[in-house]
Design a protein around this motif. Structure first.
Motif, PDB file in Angstrom:
ATOM      1  N   LYS A 191       0.797  -1.218   0.000  1.00 18.46           N
ATOM      2  CA  LYS A 191       0.000   0.000   0.000  1.00 18.46           C
ATOM      3  C   LYS A 191       0.833   1.274   0.000  1.00 18.46           C
ATOM      4  O   LYS A 191       0.302   2.351  -0.259  1.00 18.46           O
ATOM      5  N   GLY A 324      -8.379  -6.588  -2.477  1.00 19.64           N
ATOM      6  CA  GLY A 324      -8.920  -5.645  -1.488  1.00 19.64           C
ATOM      7  C   GLY A 324      -9.682  -4.576  -2.261  1.00 19.64           C
ATOM      8  O   GLY A 324     -10.877  -4.678  -2.492  1.00 19.64           O
ATOM      9  N   THR A 325      -8.934  -3.556  -2.741  1.00 17.32           N
ATOM     10  CA  THR A 325      -9.534  -2.625  -3.699  1.00 17.32           C
ATOM     11  C   THR A 325      -9.566  -3.262  -5.089  1.00 17.32           C
ATOM     12  O   THR A 325     -10.226  -2.757  -5.974  1.00 17.32           O
ATOM     13  N   HIS A 328      -3.973  -4.013  -7.212  1.00 22.77           N
ATOM     14  CA  HIS A 328      -2.751  -4.655  -7.733  1.00 22.77           C
ATOM     15  C   HIS A 328      -3.045  -5.844  -8.629  1.00 22.77           C
ATOM     16  O   HIS A 328      -2.407  -6.017  -9.661  1.00 22.77           O
ATOM     17  N   SER A 404      -3.114 -11.971   4.493  1.00 24.26           N
ATOM     18  CA  SER A 404      -3.570 -12.023   3.091  1.00 24.26           C
ATOM     19  C   SER A 404      -2.536 -12.777   2.250  1.00 24.26           C
ATOM     20  O   SER A 404      -2.903 -13.500   1.318  1.00 24.26           O
TER      21      SER A 404
HETATM   22  N1  PLP Z   1      -3.333  -7.486   1.573  1.00 24.26           N
HETATM   23  C1  PLP Z   1      -3.134  -6.497   2.433  1.00 24.26           C
HETATM   24  C2  PLP Z   1      -2.401  -6.770   3.711  1.00 24.26           C
HETATM   25  C3  PLP Z   1      -3.638  -5.242   2.154  1.00 24.26           C
HETATM   26  O1  PLP Z   1      -3.453  -4.225   3.031  1.00 24.26           O
HETATM   27  C4  PLP Z   1      -4.359  -5.052   0.952  1.00 24.26           C
HETATM   28  C5  PLP Z   1      -4.989  -3.784   0.666  1.00 24.26           C
HETATM   29  O2  PLP Z   1      -5.333  -3.016   1.566  1.00 24.26           O
HETATM   30  C6  PLP Z   1      -4.522  -6.098   0.074  1.00 24.26           C
HETATM   31  C7  PLP Z   1      -3.995  -7.302   0.410  1.00 24.26           C
HETATM   32  C8  PLP Z   1      -5.293  -5.956  -1.201  1.00 24.26           C
HETATM   33  O3  PLP Z   1      -4.666  -5.155  -2.178  1.00 24.26           O
HETATM   34  P1  PLP Z   1      -5.498  -4.341  -3.233  1.00 24.26           P
HETATM   35  O4  PLP Z   1      -6.166  -3.203  -2.524  1.00 24.26           O
HETATM   36  O5  PLP Z   1      -4.494  -3.888  -4.250  1.00 24.26           O
HETATM   37  O6  PLP Z   1      -6.532  -5.259  -3.838  1.00 24.26           O
END
Ligand code: PLP
Length: 447
Positions: A191, A324-325, A328, A404
């Motif tokens: 992030k 998450g969002t 990536h 994650s």
């Molecule tokens: N894993 C962790 C620990 C995260 O903080 C996040 C996003 O906040 C993600 C995965 C997911 O990433 P993305 O927001 O690019 O999908």
């Protein structure tokens, strides 16, 4: 593929430094992606950017210019045009856009809205064919001795983050690689890239106020606050109640104001954060909707993986990461599917129904960019499986990965065959999650 410039008709085209070409509009990223994909797929640029000859302000080819910026080129093909050959048709009835306004927007900003005008050029724009390699795509390279003049340089000049082979999960026919995103300095997570990208875009657009509000599950909040501190700004962060308590302390150390909201998922806080930011005159960057999120992964994260594997003579067969969002993984899918087609499988991981895994969430909770590309498979993982993934990696490879990342490893373990090149994206390390590990070991009666 090396295709050289085959046509420079009557010297109508030249190659200019991309920094010399001025973008007067905020190009819509959704319209840029097909152009980016086509150039990446063909390795060739087929249209010049038309620029006004004295100022180098772009008049046509906004999507191409933005796509080339995301492809990290140093040079762009341009066709210079005299302003007498340009006719502007404004699509703004209230304050009509004139050529002067476009030139000022390009030279000084702020940028004009996309599709606020149309330009007619009284000249032929013939086709051209310039290979990407002739546009000097910038190397991904960090300083050998790793000396940096400030901590922002420590972030973006320290890329690429490491790609490491996980020896114990690899075999004669299978290579398993992990992209270690905790090697970013502020949040020790992927992030940092997004925080940096959103803050820099807001600065450039002149919309970064003195206080920034953001809904975050921790990592984005840390990244934004760290950069806000460098810029003399403050942050107020809104965390769901489901996030570990340790986050409050890390954020307090950085000087952020932290508010816990009675929601389960970070995304559920967006409405409230948006409303409060408007009332309080704060800047809401909104990582869930802000295209600077996707862009930073298109321009850097995805390309790093490609270049890193290429440096050891490999191409990925399968890339696995969490959602998450969706920033990536959507960028990784757009990049690799554009460049290599369906030969690269892209697999995403989400928590199983009713499971909480910090940082990731289920697709049906609503994601922007995931719909701009394709995924070959979505794998559901429980929190227990994610923690077991963490333990498996720690006990074989010695790396304490985050939950994650543990979910990503668990999905890999379930779907992988004994051949091919696998890349696992590990967004952060395990050190923020001691409360979840404690709860897990207590559940096993080990505490
Ligand atoms: N894993 C962790 C620990 C995260 O903080 C996040 C996003 O906040 C993600 C995965 C997911 O990433 P993305 O927001 O690019 O999908």
């Amino acid at each position: 593929m090396v295709i050289t410039i085959v046509m420079y008709m009557d010297n109508m085209f030249s190659l200019l430094d991309i920094s010399e070409v001025k973008q007067p509009v905020k190009a819509d990223l959704k319209s840029v992606i097909p152009v980016y994909s086509k150039i990446l797929n063909e390795g060739v640029v087929r249209e010049p950017i038309v620029v006004e000859e004295t100022t180098n302000v772009a008049l046509k080819g906004y999507e191409t210019l933005e796509a080339l910026n995301l492809l990290s080129v140093e040079k762009v093909p341009v066709m210079k045009i005299d302003r007498s050959k340009v006719e502007v048709r404004s699509l703004h009835t209230v304050s009509p856009v004139r050529l002067e306004d476009i030139l000022i927007a390009g030279l000084r900003g702020p940028k004009l809205p996309y599709n606020s005008f149309k330009i007619q050029i009284d000249a032929q724009i013939p086709a051209l064919e310039v290979s990407l390699s002739d546009l000097n795509v910038r190397d991904i390279k960090r300083s050998n001795l790793r000396v940096y003049y400030d901590t922002l340089e420590l972030l973006y000049k320290d890329w690429p983050t490491p790609l490491v082979r996980l020896r114990s999960f690899s075999s004669a026919n299978r290579d398993v690689w992990a992209k270690l995103e905790w090697a970013n300095p502020y949040s020790n997570s992927i992030k940092d890239r997004v925080g940096w990208s959103m803050m820099m875009a807001a600065l450039e657009d002149g919309i970064l106020g003195d206080i920034i509000y953001e809904a975050t599950s921790t990592n984005t909040g840390i990244a934004i606050t760290a950069i806000a501190n460098l810029l003399g700004k403050r942050t107020k962060l809104f965390l769901p109640k489901t996030i570990q308590r340790a986050s409050d302390f890390f954020l307090k150390v950085l000087g952020a104001d932290v508010i816990r909201l009675p929601v389960g998922l970070t995304v559920e806080a967006i409405g409230e954060v948006d409303a409060r930011s408007k009332t309080d005159g704060a800047t809401h960057l909104n990582q869930f909707e802000n295209d600077a999120n996707l862009k930073v992964h298109l321009k850097y994260t995805a390309r790093e993986i490609d270049e890193q594997l290429k440096s050891v003579g490999l191409k990925p067969d399968c890339i696995i990461g969490g959602l998450g969002t969706s920033g990536h993984m959507s960028a990784i899918s757009i990049y690799f599917k554009s460049k290599y087609g369906s030969s690269v499988k892209v697999i995403s991981v989400q928590p199983a129904p009713n499971e909480v895994i910090p940082g990731i969430r289920r697709i049906e909770t609503g994601m922007k960019w995931i719909h701009w590309t394709e995924f070959d498979q979505i794998v559901d993982v429980t929190r227990r499986e994610a923690i077991e993934g963490v333990l498996a990696v720690a006990r074989k490879e010695g790396l304490i990965i985050g939950l994650s990342a543990g979910a990503v490893f668990s999905a890999f373990n379930r779907i992988a065959r004994d051949e091919g090149v696998y890349v696992l994206i590990f967004p952060d390390s395990g050190y923020k999650y001691s409360e979840q590990f404690e709860e897990y070991f207590r559940g096993l009666g080990e505490f």
